[in-house]
Design a protein around this motif. Structure first.
Motif, PDB file in Angstrom:
ATOM      1  N   SER A  77       0.660  -1.282  -0.318  1.00 23.60           N
ATOM      2  CA  SER A  77       0.064   0.144   0.487  1.00 23.60           C
ATOM      3  C   SER A  77       0.300   1.224   0.060  1.00 23.60           C
ATOM      4  N   HIS A  78       1.796   1.918   1.106  1.00 28.07           N
ATOM      5  CA  HIS A  78       2.336   2.125   0.776  1.00 28.07           C
ATOM      6  C   HIS A  78       3.467   2.651  -0.405  1.00 28.07           C
ATOM      7  N   VAL A  79       4.138   1.402  -0.953  1.00 26.24           N
ATOM      8  CA  VAL A  79       5.142   2.028  -2.069  1.00 26.24           C
ATOM      9  C   VAL A  79       3.954   2.344  -3.554  1.00 26.24           C
ATOM     10  N   ARG A  80       3.032   1.383  -3.298  1.00 25.17           N
ATOM     11  CA  ARG A  80       2.009   2.358  -3.829  1.00 25.17           C
ATOM     12  C   ARG A  80       1.141   3.911  -4.271  1.00 25.17           C
ATOM     13  N   GLN A  81       1.228   4.103  -2.659  1.00 22.97           N
ATOM     14  CA  GLN A  81       0.906   5.441  -2.648  1.00 22.97           C
ATOM     15  C   GLN A  81       2.351   6.067  -2.822  1.00 22.97           C
ATOM     16  N   ALA A  82       3.115   5.531  -2.780  1.00 24.54           N
ATOM     17  CA  ALA A  82       4.134   6.436  -3.474  1.00 24.54           C
ATOM     18  C   ALA A  82       4.658   6.816  -5.017  1.00 24.54           C
ATOM     19  N   LEU A  83       4.306   5.379  -6.027  1.00 23.74           N
ATOM     20  CA  LEU A  83       4.746   5.785  -6.681  1.00 23.74           C
ATOM     21  C   LEU A  83       2.732   6.528  -7.706  1.00 23.74           C
ATOM     22  N   CYS A  84       1.908   6.355  -7.008  1.00 29.19           N
ATOM     23  CA  CYS A  84       0.947   6.911  -7.647  1.00 29.19           C
ATOM     24  C   CYS A  84       0.959   8.447  -7.382  1.00 29.19           C
ATOM     25  N   ALA A  85       1.975   8.886  -6.001  1.00 29.71           N
ATOM     26  CA  ALA A  85       1.498  10.523  -5.278  1.00 29.71           C
ATOM     27  C   ALA A  85       2.434  10.852  -7.341  1.00 29.71           C
ATOM     28  N   ARG A  86       3.743  10.246  -7.588  1.00 29.70           N
ATOM     29  CA  ARG A  86       4.514  11.143  -8.948  1.00 29.70           C
ATOM     30  C   ARG A  86       3.459  10.793 -10.025  1.00 29.70           C
ATOM     31  N   PRO A  87       2.720  11.640 -10.945  1.00 30.46           N
ATOM     32  CA  PRO A  87       2.432  11.027 -12.147  1.00 30.46           C
ATOM     33  C   PRO A  87       2.814  10.957 -13.158  1.00 30.46           C
ATOM     34  N   ALA A  88       4.132  10.803 -13.439  1.00 36.00           N
ATOM     35  CA  ALA A  88       5.536  10.390 -13.810  1.00 36.00           C
ATOM     36  C   ALA A  88       5.887   8.732 -13.572  1.00 36.00           C
ATOM     37  N   LEU A  89       5.644   8.348 -12.784  1.00 31.05           N
ATOM     38  CA  LEU A  89       5.560   7.223 -12.163  1.00 31.05           C
ATOM     39  C   LEU A  89       3.994   6.273 -12.138  1.00 31.05           C
ATOM     40  N   ALA A  90       2.963   6.945 -12.541  1.00 28.26           N
ATOM     41  CA  ALA A  90       1.352   6.584 -12.465  1.00 28.26           C
ATOM     42  C   ALA A  90       1.513   5.201 -12.526  1.00 28.26           C
ATOM     43  N   LEU A  91       1.505   3.706 -12.140  1.00 26.22           N
ATOM     44  CA  LEU A  91       1.483   2.848 -12.050  1.00 26.22           C
ATOM     45  C   LEU A  91       0.065   2.451 -12.848  1.00 26.22           C
ATOM     46  N   GLY A  92       0.147   1.337 -14.205  1.00 26.94           N
ATOM     47  CA  GLY A  92      -0.681   0.969 -15.062  1.00 26.94           C
ATOM     48  C   GLY A  92       0.171   0.768 -16.380  1.00 26.94           C
ATOM     49  N   THR A  93       1.431   1.080 -16.918  1.00 31.95           N
ATOM     50  CA  THR A  93       1.964   0.850 -18.302  1.00 31.95           C
ATOM     51  C   THR A  93       3.638   0.615 -18.114  1.00 31.95           C
ATOM     52  N   TYR A  94       3.699  -0.252 -17.395  1.00 31.39           N
ATOM     53  CA  TYR A  94       4.557  -0.428 -17.241  1.00 31.39           C
ATOM     54  C   TYR A  94       5.076  -1.795 -16.368  1.00 31.39           C
ATOM     55  N   ARG A  95       6.248  -3.191 -16.600  1.00 31.37           N
ATOM     56  CA  ARG A  95       6.026  -3.677 -15.146  1.00 31.37           C
ATOM     57  C   ARG A  95       7.359  -3.846 -15.045  1.00 31.37           C
ATOM     58  N   LEU A  96       7.407  -4.238 -13.509  1.00 36.94           N
ATOM     59  CA  LEU A  96       8.177  -3.919 -12.968  1.00 36.94           C
ATOM     60  C   LEU A  96       8.431  -4.592 -11.722  1.00 36.94           C
ATOM     61  N   ALA A  97       9.799  -5.466 -11.381  1.00 38.46           N
ATOM     62  CA  ALA A  97       9.836  -6.465 -10.080  1.00 38.46           C
ATOM     63  C   ALA A  97      10.994  -5.424  -9.011  1.00 38.46           C
ATOM     64  N   MET A  98      10.619  -5.686  -8.004  1.00 39.10           N
ATOM     65  CA  MET A  98      11.771  -4.357  -6.763  1.00 39.10           C
ATOM     66  C   MET A  98      12.189  -4.575  -5.827  1.00 39.10           C
TER      67      MET A  98
END
Length: 172
Positions: A77-98
């Motif tokens: 949840s916190h990782v999602r919030q951090a990425l969603c807070a930055r429009p350039a990092l918005a989820l849904g357009t890329y695949r990534l493992a971290m």
């Protein structure tokens, strides 16, 4: 297919060779027979290994108060919030493992990408965003990293794709 697991989980374990015409999923499950490990699907082409009897993907934490959510769900949840807070990092357009490691204060101590989004600037920005994450409480084992998989959203042709960030912003 992607299979994620902490390296110490595989230490001292031996699997058997797999022969025959099998689906990749069936081959993986057969490979793990007798090892004490099980593969849990996180997507059609991605799995997380865990000791048999444990399912890291099963807790349904939505709607639970933060203090009662399983820790894995808090990290996600916190990782999602951090990425969603930055429009350039918005989820849904890329695949990534971290991989993220949370320290004894509940902050991300170490973050690293296990592959790339295909955009070096975005990769750097993701790591920077992850380093700012504060879960609010320590994990049970601060030495054990959490592995997360971000998947692109699949949509039918002609339909509007909803980003995983839309629900967080209150958009349909």
């Amino acid at each position: 297919m992607s299979v994620f697991y902490p390296s110490d989980l595989a230490e001292g374990r031996t699997s058997h060779a797999v022969h025959g015409m099998l689906t990749p999923q069936r081959a993986l499950h057969r490979l793990l027979e007798g090892t004490g490990l099980a593969a849990h699907a996180t997507a059609d082409d991605a799995f997380v290994l865990a000791p048999s009897g444990e399912d890291p993907a099963s807790p349904q934490a939505q709607g639970m108060p933060l203090a009662r959510q399983p820790y894995d769900a808090l990290v996600q949840s916190h990782v999602r919030q951090a990425l969603c807070a930055r429009p350039a990092l918005a989820l849904g357009t890329y695949r990534l493992a971290m991989s993220v490691q949370i320290d004894s204060t509940g902050r991300v101590r170490r973050a690293r990408l296990l592959d790339t989004t295909g955009d070096r600037q975005r990769d750097t920005a993701i790591v920077d965003a992850l380093r700012q994450v504060d879960i609010g409480r320590a994990p049970a084992n601060p030495e054990k990293p959490f592995v997360l998989l971000v998947r692109p959203v699949q949509c039918e042709a002609g339909q509007r794709c909803a980003s995983p960030c839309d629900a967080q912003r209150g958009q349909p």
